[in-house]
Design a protein around this motif. Structure first.
Motif, PDB file in Angstrom:
ATOM      1  N   GLY A  98      61.900 -67.710  77.728  1.00  0.00           N
ATOM      2  CA  GLY A  98      60.870 -68.698  77.993  1.00  0.00           C
ATOM      3  C   GLY A  98      60.147 -69.157  76.746  1.00  0.00           C
ATOM      4  N   TRP A  99      58.888 -69.440  76.927  1.00  0.00           N
ATOM      5  CA  TRP A  99      58.047 -70.137  75.951  1.00  0.00           C
ATOM      6  C   TRP A  99      57.234 -69.125  75.148  1.00  0.00           C
ATOM      7  CZ3 TRP A  99      53.548 -73.799  77.784  1.00  0.00           C
ATOM      8  CH2 TRP A  99      53.027 -74.482  76.675  1.00  0.00           C
ATOM      9  N   TYR A 155      50.326 -67.025  71.787  1.00  0.00           N
ATOM     10  CA  TYR A 155      49.283 -67.462  70.866  1.00  0.00           C
ATOM     11  C   TYR A 155      48.130 -68.159  71.582  1.00  0.00           C
ATOM     12  CZ  TYR A 155      53.073 -66.506  67.618  1.00  0.00           C
ATOM     13  OH  TYR A 155      54.099 -65.894  66.936  1.00  0.00           O
ATOM     14  N   SER A 156      48.245 -68.315  72.895  1.00  0.00           N
ATOM     15  CA  SER A 156      47.146 -68.874  73.677  1.00  0.00           C
ATOM     16  C   SER A 156      46.145 -67.769  74.002  1.00  0.00           C
ATOM     17  CB  SER A 156      47.678 -69.513  74.965  1.00  0.00           C
ATOM     18  OG  SER A 156      48.296 -68.539  75.793  1.00  0.00           O
ATOM     19  N   ARG A 157      45.027 -68.140  74.576  1.00  0.00           N
ATOM     20  CA  ARG A 157      44.038 -67.124  74.983  1.00  0.00           C
ATOM     21  C   ARG A 157      44.519 -66.487  76.284  1.00  0.00           C
ATOM     22  NH1 ARG A 157      37.838 -68.451  74.728  1.00  0.00           N
ATOM     23  NH2 ARG A 157      37.831 -66.167  74.609  1.00  0.00           N
ATOM     24  N   CYS A 158      44.850 -65.218  76.203  1.00  0.00           N
ATOM     25  CA  CYS A 158      45.487 -64.520  77.324  1.00  0.00           C
ATOM     26  C   CYS A 158      44.577 -63.458  77.914  1.00  0.00           C
ATOM     27  CB  CYS A 158      46.782 -63.849  76.858  1.00  0.00           C
ATOM     28  SG  CYS A 158      48.046 -64.988  76.277  1.00  0.00           S
ATOM     29  N   VAL A 159      44.547 -63.395  79.239  1.00  0.00           N
ATOM     30  CA  VAL A 159      43.795 -62.374  79.964  1.00  0.00           C
ATOM     31  C   VAL A 159      44.718 -61.749  81.012  1.00  0.00           C
ATOM     32  CG1 VAL A 159      41.862 -61.929  81.522  1.00  0.00           C
ATOM     33  CG2 VAL A 159      41.571 -63.510  79.607  1.00  0.00           C
ATOM     34  N   LEU A 179      56.747 -67.500  80.438  1.00  0.00           N
ATOM     35  CA  LEU A 179      57.217 -66.487  79.487  1.00  0.00           C
ATOM     36  C   LEU A 179      57.387 -65.142  80.188  1.00  0.00           C
ATOM     37  CD1 LEU A 179      57.892 -65.602  76.579  1.00  0.00           C
ATOM     38  CD2 LEU A 179      55.450 -65.220  76.208  1.00  0.00           C
ATOM     39  N   LEU A 180      58.564 -64.559  79.993  1.00  0.00           N
ATOM     40  CA  LEU A 180      58.903 -63.235  80.522  1.00  0.00           C
ATOM     41  C   LEU A 180      59.175 -62.320  79.341  1.00  0.00           C
ATOM     42  CD1 LEU A 180      59.692 -61.563  83.143  1.00  0.00           C
ATOM     43  CD2 LEU A 180      62.056 -62.254  82.627  1.00  0.00           C
ATOM     44  N   ILE A 181      58.501 -61.171  79.288  1.00  0.00           N
ATOM     45  CA  ILE A 181      58.625 -60.241  78.159  1.00  0.00           C
ATOM     46  C   ILE A 181      59.013 -58.859  78.677  1.00  0.00           C
ATOM     47  CG2 ILE A 181      57.383 -59.060  76.298  1.00  0.00           C
ATOM     48  CD1 ILE A 181      55.562 -61.472  76.071  1.00  0.00           C
ATOM     49  N   SER A 182      59.903 -58.204  77.936  1.00  0.00           N
ATOM     50  CA  SER A 182      60.266 -56.816  78.215  1.00  0.00           C
ATOM     51  C   SER A 182      60.411 -56.081  76.890  1.00  0.00           C
ATOM     52  CB  SER A 182      61.587 -56.744  78.992  1.00  0.00           C
ATOM     53  OG  SER A 182      62.045 -55.400  79.082  1.00  0.00           O
ATOM     54  N   GLN A 183      60.136 -54.792  76.900  1.00  0.00           N
ATOM     55  CA  GLN A 183      60.414 -53.966  75.724  1.00  0.00           C
ATOM     56  C   GLN A 183      61.525 -52.972  76.030  1.00  0.00           C
ATOM     57  OE1 GLN A 183      56.279 -52.590  76.125  1.00  0.00           O
ATOM     58  NE2 GLN A 183      57.023 -50.565  75.561  1.00  0.00           N
ATOM     59  N   VAL A 184      62.235 -53.187  77.140  1.00  0.00           N
ATOM     60  CA  VAL A 184      63.225 -52.227  77.631  1.00  0.00           C
ATOM     61  C   VAL A 184      64.634 -52.652  77.222  1.00  0.00           C
ATOM     62  CG1 VAL A 184      64.108 -50.999  79.628  1.00  0.00           C
ATOM     63  CG2 VAL A 184      61.732 -51.804  79.622  1.00  0.00           C
ATOM     64  N   PRO A 185      65.299 -51.883  76.344  1.00  0.00           N
ATOM     65  CA  PRO A 185      66.674 -52.220  75.970  1.00  0.00           C
ATOM     66  C   PRO A 185      67.630 -51.931  77.139  1.00  0.00           C
ATOM     67  CG  PRO A 185      65.664 -50.650  74.424  1.00  0.00           C
ATOM     68  CD  PRO A 185      64.806 -50.694  75.648  1.00  0.00           C
ATOM     69  N   LEU A 186      68.492 -52.868  77.435  1.00  0.00           N
ATOM     70  CA  LEU A 186      69.395 -52.723  78.577  1.00  0.00           C
ATOM     71  C   LEU A 186      70.321 -51.518  78.420  1.00  0.00           C
ATOM     72  CD1 LEU A 186      70.487 -53.782  81.253  1.00  0.00           C
ATOM     73  CD2 LEU A 186      71.981 -55.328  79.960  1.00  0.00           C
ATOM     74  N   SER A 243      48.217 -54.922  77.543  1.00  0.00           N
ATOM     75  CA  SER A 243      46.863 -54.909  77.005  1.00  0.00           C
ATOM     76  C   SER A 243      46.833 -55.450  75.578  1.00  0.00           C
ATOM     77  CB  SER A 243      46.295 -53.487  77.040  1.00  0.00           C
ATOM     78  OG  SER A 243      45.076 -53.415  76.333  1.00  0.00           O
ATOM     79  N   ALA A 244      47.815 -55.047  74.786  1.00  0.00           N
ATOM     80  CA  ALA A 244      47.855 -55.471  73.386  1.00  0.00           C
ATOM     81  C   ALA A 244      48.045 -56.976  73.247  1.00  0.00           C
ATOM     82  CB  ALA A 244      48.976 -54.741  72.658  1.00  0.00           C
ATOM     83  N   LEU A 245      48.748 -57.581  74.194  1.00  0.00           N
ATOM     84  CA  LEU A 245      49.025 -59.016  74.142  1.00  0.00           C
ATOM     85  C   LEU A 245      47.834 -59.874  74.575  1.00  0.00           C
ATOM     86  CD1 LEU A 245      52.635 -59.053  75.626  1.00  0.00           C
ATOM     87  CD2 LEU A 245      52.003 -59.881  73.355  1.00  0.00           C
ATOM     88  N   THR A 246      46.820 -59.245  75.145  1.00  0.00           N
ATOM     89  CA  THR A 246      45.711 -59.991  75.739  1.00  0.00           C
ATOM     90  C   THR A 246      44.388 -59.638  75.072  1.00  0.00           C
ATOM     91  OG1 THR A 246      45.437 -58.284  77.436  1.00  0.00           O
ATOM     92  CG2 THR A 246      46.868 -60.132  77.983  1.00  0.00           C
ATOM     93  N   GLU A 247      43.400 -60.497  75.290  1.00  0.00           N
ATOM     94  CA  GLU A 247      42.076 -60.186  74.752  1.00  0.00           C
ATOM     95  C   GLU A 247      41.214 -59.436  75.769  1.00  0.00           C
ATOM     96  OE1 GLU A 247      39.229 -63.835  74.649  1.00  0.00           O
ATOM     97  OE2 GLU A 247      41.229 -64.631  74.217  1.00  0.00           O
TER      98      GLU A 247
END
Length: 199
Positions: A10-11, A16-20, A101-108, A131-135
């Motif tokens: 995704g995007w 970089y936007s304000r994320c909650v 946007l879809l995010i994962s930290q899990v290796p297949l 939590s780290a990705l958001t304010e």
């Protein structure tokens, strides 16, 4: 504990936007579901990107409300990008991967080599990443042993804002809201409590 790789679809610029983050139980009460919808609608109105974990319950309501109100959303999942959990959210996951946007930290390859008992630990780890990705993180409703509390601890440790809805404090079965309030969490009685802290 830096993450070596993040996988996404995704995007990416949405980070970089304000994320909650809006998170909570997989089995919300009617009040919890309605509070989630109201909070997310206001976040969208204030141009925040709504982040959640694509789980059943509060997470699903957060994502779908953001989308239905014309807002932006990010899903941080505890499985590889190619897996759907819960399975009933497959279409929602595909839409978020396509349009948001879809995010994962899990290796297949790691996921495939381990059994479910080991792979379940990816879920609390994704809460730390979320939590780290958001304010800020907003907990709408969560039980005494909820995985959401992993994110609460992470938010405080990472110097993010932690908001806890007033309904959690009014539940006599819960001790965690008062504990986190003593550590700096903010009690939310109306959306204005959130807006004031994030302005």
């Amino acid at each position: 504990h830096p993450i070596e790789l993040l996988y996404y679809q995704g995007w990416w610029d949405l980070v970089y936007s304000r994320c909650v983050a809006v998170v909570g139980t997989r089995n919300p009460s009617p009040e919890g579901a309605e509070n989630t919808r109201l909070i997310v609608e206001q976040l969208v109105n204030d141009s925040f990107t709504v982040v959640s974990g694509l789980a059943a319950g509060i997470d699903t309501i957060a994502h779908t409300t953001a989308i239905s109100k014309g807002g932006l959303t990010i899903a941080v999942i505890g499985t590889p990008l190619t897996k759907y959990y819960p399975s009933q959210n497959a279409d929602l996951q595909k839409k978020i991967a396509s349009d948001y946007l879809l995010i994962s930290q899990v290796p297949l390859h790691v996921y495939k080599q381990q059994d479910y008992r080991t792979n379940r630990f990816f879920f609390p780890e994704r809460n730390i990443t979320m939590s780290a990705l958001t304010e800020a993180t907003i907990i709408v409703e969560a039980g005494e042993t909820s995985g959401t509390l992993v994110q609460a601890r992470a938010a405080l440790a990472q110097k993010r804002k932690l908001f806890i809805h007033d309904s959690c404090f009014r539940n006599p079965k819960l001790t965690w809201p008062h504990k986190f309030e003593k550590q700096g969490a903010i009690r939310v009685k109306s959306y204005n409590d959130i807006r004031r802290e994030l302005s």
